[in-house]
Design an enzyme around this catalytic site. Structure first.
Site, PDB file in Angstrom:
ATOM      1  CE  LYS A 292      63.613  77.189  40.777  1.00 43.29           C
ATOM      2  NZ  LYS A 292      64.774  77.004  39.917  1.00 43.29           N
TER       3      LYS A 292
ATOM      4  CG  HIS B 170      74.328  82.135  36.056  1.00 46.65           C
ATOM      5  ND1 HIS B 170      73.685  82.760  35.007  1.00 46.65           N
ATOM      6  CD2 HIS B 170      73.372  81.891  36.995  1.00 46.65           C
ATOM      7  CE1 HIS B 170      72.394  82.872  35.294  1.00 46.65           C
ATOM      8  NE2 HIS B 170      72.187  82.351  36.495  1.00 46.65           N
TER       9      HIS B 170
ATOM     10  NE  ARG C  54      56.519  56.473  25.354  1.00 45.96           N
ATOM     11  CZ  ARG C  54      56.442  55.167  25.055  1.00 45.96           C
ATOM     12  NH1 ARG C  54      56.238  54.280  26.007  1.00 45.96           N
ATOM     13  NH2 ARG C  54      56.549  54.784  23.807  1.00 45.96           N
TER      14      ARG C  54
ATOM     15  CE  LYS D 119      61.996  76.878  33.819  1.00 48.46           C
ATOM     16  NZ  LYS D 119      62.550  78.179  33.379  1.00 48.46           N
TER      17      LYS D 119
ATOM     18  CG  HIS E 137      70.360  85.251  30.327  1.00 44.62           C
ATOM     19  ND1 HIS E 137      68.999  85.072  30.387  1.00 44.62           N
ATOM     20  CD2 HIS E 137      70.891  84.401  31.248  1.00 44.62           C
ATOM     21  CE1 HIS E 137      68.715  84.146  31.292  1.00 44.62           C
ATOM     22  NE2 HIS E 137      69.844  83.718  31.824  1.00 44.62           N
TER      23      HIS E 137
ATOM     24  NE  ARG F  91      59.977  77.544  36.903  1.00 45.59           N
ATOM     25  CZ  ARG F  91      60.108  76.252  37.178  1.00 45.59           C
ATOM     26  NH1 ARG F  91      59.060  75.482  37.255  1.00 45.59           N
ATOM     27  NH2 ARG F  91      61.289  75.711  37.380  1.00 45.59           N
TER      28      ARG F  91
ATOM     29  CG  HIS G 277      68.482  85.531  35.671  1.00 48.67           C
ATOM     30  ND1 HIS G 277      68.403  85.937  36.997  1.00 48.67           N
ATOM     31  CD2 HIS G 277      69.108  84.328  35.695  1.00 48.67           C
ATOM     32  CE1 HIS G 277      68.941  85.010  37.775  1.00 48.67           C
ATOM     33  NE2 HIS G 277      69.376  84.014  37.004  1.00 48.67           N
TER      34      HIS G 277
ATOM     35  CD  GLU H  23      70.745  82.584  40.485  1.00 48.48           C
ATOM     36  OE1 GLU H  23      69.601  83.073  40.592  1.00 48.48           O
ATOM     37  OE2 GLU H  23      71.324  82.452  39.389  1.00 48.48           O
TER      38      GLU H  23
ATOM     39  CD  GLU I 124      59.577  79.512  32.344  1.00 56.12           C
ATOM     40  OE1 GLU I 124      59.946  78.585  31.613  1.00 56.12           O
ATOM     41  OE2 GLU I 124      60.359  80.287  32.905  1.00 56.12           O
TER      42      GLU I 124
ATOM     43  CG  ASN J 283      63.837  84.549  34.233  1.00 53.52           C
ATOM     44  OD1 ASN J 283      64.771  83.767  34.427  1.00 53.52           O
ATOM     45  ND2 ASN J 283      62.754  84.207  33.570  1.00 53.52           N
TER      46      ASN J 283
HETATM   47  N1  LIG Z   1      67.252  73.536  36.144  1.00 52.39           N
HETATM   48  C1  LIG Z   1      67.225  74.774  36.586  1.00 52.39           C
HETATM   49  O1  LIG Z   1      66.178  75.265  37.050  1.00 52.39           O
HETATM   50  C2  LIG Z   1      68.482  75.611  36.545  1.00 52.39           C
HETATM   51  C3  LIG Z   1      68.540  76.819  37.243  1.00 52.39           C
HETATM   52  C4  LIG Z   1      69.738  77.512  37.217  1.00 52.39           C
HETATM   53  C5  LIG Z   1      70.834  77.023  36.521  1.00 52.39           C
HETATM   54  N2  LIG Z   1      70.729  75.847  35.860  1.00 52.39           N
HETATM   55  C6  LIG Z   1      71.871  75.276  35.142  1.00 52.39           C
HETATM   56  O2  LIG Z   1      72.853  74.912  36.105  1.00 52.39           O
HETATM   57  C7  LIG Z   1      74.121  74.906  35.458  1.00 52.39           C
HETATM   58  C8  LIG Z   1      75.115  75.587  36.352  1.00 52.39           C
HETATM   59  O3  LIG Z   1      75.151  74.878  37.582  1.00 52.39           O
HETATM   60  P1  LIG Z   1      76.399  75.003  38.562  1.00 52.39           P
HETATM   61  O4  LIG Z   1      76.679  76.425  38.773  1.00 52.39           O
HETATM   62  O5  LIG Z   1      76.108  74.102  39.707  1.00 52.39           O
HETATM   63  O6  LIG Z   1      77.597  74.477  37.645  1.00 52.39           O
HETATM   64  P2  LIG Z   1      78.313  73.051  37.501  1.00 52.39           P
HETATM   65  O7  LIG Z   1      77.364  71.937  37.676  1.00 52.39           O
HETATM   66  O8  LIG Z   1      79.058  73.111  36.226  1.00 52.39           O
HETATM   67  O9  LIG Z   1      79.328  73.062  38.722  1.00 52.39           O
HETATM   68  C9  LIG Z   1      80.345  74.062  38.748  1.00 52.39           C
HETATM   69  C10 LIG Z   1      81.739  73.440  38.903  1.00 52.39           C
HETATM   70  O10 LIG Z   1      81.879  72.974  40.232  1.00 52.39           O
HETATM   71  C11 LIG Z   1      82.312  71.627  40.258  1.00 52.39           C
HETATM   72  N3  LIG Z   1      81.736  71.081  41.480  1.00 52.39           N
HETATM   73  C12 LIG Z   1      80.456  70.756  41.707  1.00 52.39           C
HETATM   74  N4  LIG Z   1      80.286  70.435  42.994  1.00 52.39           N
HETATM   75  C13 LIG Z   1      81.474  70.551  43.610  1.00 52.39           C
HETATM   76  C14 LIG Z   1      81.917  70.371  44.934  1.00 52.39           C
HETATM   77  N5  LIG Z   1      81.070  70.045  45.923  1.00 52.39           N
HETATM   78  N6  LIG Z   1      83.224  70.558  45.195  1.00 52.39           N
HETATM   79  C15 LIG Z   1      84.079  70.942  44.212  1.00 52.39           C
HETATM   80  N7  LIG Z   1      83.722  71.149  42.945  1.00 52.39           N
HETATM   81  C16 LIG Z   1      82.415  70.959  42.654  1.00 52.39           C
HETATM   82  C17 LIG Z   1      81.856  71.069  38.962  1.00 52.39           C
HETATM   83  O11 LIG Z   1      82.691  69.986  38.564  1.00 52.39           O
HETATM   84  C18 LIG Z   1      81.984  72.242  38.017  1.00 52.39           C
HETATM   85  O12 LIG Z   1      83.293  72.303  37.531  1.00 52.39           O
HETATM   86  C19 LIG Z   1      73.933  75.594  34.113  1.00 52.39           C
HETATM   87  O13 LIG Z   1      73.973  74.628  33.090  1.00 52.39           O
HETATM   88  C20 LIG Z   1      72.538  76.203  34.204  1.00 52.39           C
HETATM   89  O14 LIG Z   1      71.886  76.254  32.954  1.00 52.39           O
HETATM   90  C21 LIG Z   1      69.579  75.140  35.857  1.00 52.39           C
HETATM   91 ZN   LIG Z   2      70.446  82.268  37.618  1.00 55.30          ZN
END
Ligand SMILES: NC(=O)c1ccc[n+]([C@@H]2O[C@H](COP(=O)([O-])OP(=O)(O)OC[C@H]3O[C@@H](n4cnc5c(N)ncnc54)[C@H](O)[C@@H]3O)[C@@H](O)[C@H]2O)c1
Ligand SMILES: [Zn+2]
Ligand SMILES: NC(=O)c1ccc[n+]([C@@H]2O[C@H](COP(=O)([O-])OP(=O)(O)OC[C@H]3O[C@@H](n4cnc5c(N)ncnc54)[C@H](O)[C@@H]3O)[C@@H](O)[C@H]2O)c1
Ligand SMILES: [Zn+2]
Lengths: 369, 369
Positions: free
Chosen positions: B235, B274, B129, B151, B261, B250, B257, B193, B245, B254
């Protein structure tokens, strides 16, 4: 509350913006839909998750009553038994909720015992990072314990309640009629937790239990309502003081449970119900308290007589000390390798005791054989 | 902070007893173990969950540095890619944590992009938990967005982020050196972003970005640290005002976005990253704002030039309006069947606009083709 609703004994759980009420009623299940719509604003989609054992008697009528108010209802029944508190059932529930077009405004209603409440509560905590939920407990244990306090969760293979969330319901509806179909052993097992509240928190209630045990065992509705309400009040006050188990106060709810978990783990799965193990565990704890001169022998006498009046076991001839001790050492309530216990000082009061000698623990177990 | 640590730009996220700091550094990854032990009291067991792509460069050295301090370390690497945000990986992670004897005092450290942060964050929220966790973001998107704000979550088949929790980290450590191995497209995508924060919340930062876009694209360390810190500040202030949210604040995050999307869903999976979709989505939103006379054309000009300077796409020739609209109608930001948008009024300011005419939305998409 207008007179159209039957009177309820209402316990308020005070947790700031997560506060909620527990309604304890008899013969008022026909009011549940009304009570839900009053307590949960903007109800447009109700998601009813029930134990298959109570589907036709309690979940289906509730679903109909809510639908009759023009509210969309989705219903799912879950197989009975502890094995439903699994990631597999959690996954199934999440995918089903998605297929039913649940969203952030949907409200999940759990109808069942602790198994369904824990699983569905974790689903409510996690779906779109949290939706509102209502508990309709259908076992005595769920009414007096698991549906109050916001602990939700599922098991991992070999480890109970490892995955979950603290997620408070918006409302708890406990009607004593619902216990009518509960098997005798399960019902009596729930009484062990009721007795527990008397010992740890509420001496007048303990006295009331001594005077009314016979009525309770006969499932007298008035006596049951009082016992459930008083139990919920004790639990609510403890939870209000330590919602997330950080201050230590919540630990007092584990009276008898360090022994009970070791009994459950070593007696062979399914031999004893949880409440039966708690009953014996409280006896061991009381004996340990006497050995430590924390309380007098009179406490054990009263506790023994009350548990016996509730037709609960007070000894365990087959207790295996050598098997139990290692389990107790692994229990969460062990502090730095030393055994920690919740022990009574007098009826209505307990204290946390660290660093208890292993030999005294052995004696306490032996003396309950 | 003693001089043994390299200086960091520190952003405080103010959330009562869930407050924490974001350290933005360059060349200070060798300090991470020290920073973690300072920010997280009583660290006795560190659980490092990393993206396999950054295991050897960043997670393994951190694990060694922590172990060298006499702290027990458990390490697991997760396959790269969005498909790891699944219940299957969650299940695997939970069972592995149990097998490593994690308990409530263990601290989970997520090393990776948004995928690992979201998955590991939900694991931290759920194991017993809730245990403490630390984010070590390794993508630009994770540094400026996903690692800040609490999140966490995983996907269901066909639906992103449906299962999760709000669970704040105890510390976020973002070092620009870590971005050295990030592929160009992923890096530039993260800049979308960054630009977003300028438009929605911070006009002076937008001006700074206009002056420093070339340096950012060249991954100049000083410029990157400033951009990451300013983004986190925006942020953090939005999240501080609307942690779960509920107030609507918050929603401004978006910006772009709703369109993005719909672009991602219709352009074919993997066609656009993205951030690329967000870049185009912000262009569509700005055009819609102009059509609604919320802002002047100068805003769109400045935004277009900045996004182009960041080598991001600003048009989408293949945009399929008829496919995009139904997706937008299903988006969470639709209120009562009417489209709802976050639209700029001037650089640094946005407002939520309900009940937008579908024909204007169509035009905004067409004009970006
Ligand atoms: N929690 C939140 O508030 C929030 C906000 C925005 C997005 N997200 C989520 O984040 C995810 C996308 O995140 P992302 O864009 O970081 O994608 P990701 O985590 O998939 O990373 C992108 C790619 O880069 C590679 N990688 C990561 N770090 C690296 C580095 N230093 N050197 C070389 N390669 C590297 C990874 O292996 C992957 O293939 C989505 O699932 C999205 O829903 C969450
Ligand atoms: Zn985004
Ligand atoms: N969340 C908490 O704070 C908390 C506290 C204590 C226990 N628990 C959990 O609760 C669970 C045990 O709960 P339980 O004892 O209610 O068990 P349960 O939910 O398994 O119910 C016991 C049995 O009774 C059946 N049943 C339920 N209601 C019935 C009715 N009205 N009529 C006939 N049959 C009925 C069920 O199908 C089941 O077979 C455990 O998983 C335990 O970990 C949670
Ligand atoms: Zn119990």
């Amino acid at each position: 509350m207008p007179s159209s609703l039957q009177p309820a004994s209402i316990t308020h759980v005070s947790l700031g913006d997560r506060s909620y009420d527990i309604h304890v009623t008899s013969g008022a299940a026909g009011d549940f839909a009304e009570r839900v719509t009053r307590a949960v604003p903007d109800l447009t989609h109700a998601v009813i998750v029930s134990d298959e054992a109570v589907l036709s008697d309690w979940a289906a009528p509730l679903a109909k009553d809510i639908a009759d108010r023009g509210i969309r209802v989705s219903s799912l029944s879950i197989p009975s038994g502890e094995s439903s508190k699994s990631i597999a059932q959690f996954d199934r529930l999440m995918q089903w909720m998605l297929s039913e077009n649940c969203d952030r405004r949907s409200v999940l209603i759990a109808v069942g015992g602790g198994v369904i409440g824990d699983l569905a509560g974790f689903a409510a905590a996690s779906f779109t990072r949290g939706i509102r939920f209502v508990q309709v407990p259908t076992t005595l244990l769920a009414m007096v314990d698991s549906s109050v306090g916001g602990k939700t969760g599922i098991n991992l293979p070999g480890a109970k309640n490892m995955v979950g969330a603290f997620w408070q319901p918006s409302l708890v509806l406990a009607d004593t009629d619902v216990l009518g179909t509960l098997p005798e052993r399960s019902f009596l097992s729930g009484l062990a937790e009721v007795v527990k509240y008397g010992v740890i928190d509420d001496a007048p209630f303990f006295g009331w239990l001594e005077a009314n045990a016979t009525k309770l065992v006969a499932r007298d509705q008035d006596a049951l309502r009082h016992a459930i309400s008083a139990s919920c009040q004790s639990k609510a006050s403890v939870v209000g003081a330590d919602e997330r188990e950080t201050s230590g106060r919540r630990a007092i709810l584990n009276y008898g449970h360090t022994f009970a978990h070791a009994i459950e783990a070593t007696a062979g799965y399914g031999t004893l119900l949880h409440g039966e193990a708690v009953s014996i565990g409280m006896q061991m704890a009381a004996r340990l308290a006497i050995a430590l001169k924390l309380c007098d022998a009179g406490l054990l006498d009263r506790q023994t007589r009350l548990l016996e009046a509730c037709q609960l076991p007070v000894t365990l001839a087959s207790a295996d000390v050598d098997a139990m001790l290692p389990v107790m050492m692994k229990d969460k309530k062990v502090a730095h390798g030393k055994l920690r216990f919740v022990l009574p000082t007098k009826i209505g009061h307990v204290k946390l005791v660290d660093e208890v000698d292993e030999s005294l623990v052995r004696d306490a177990i032996h003396n309950c054989a």
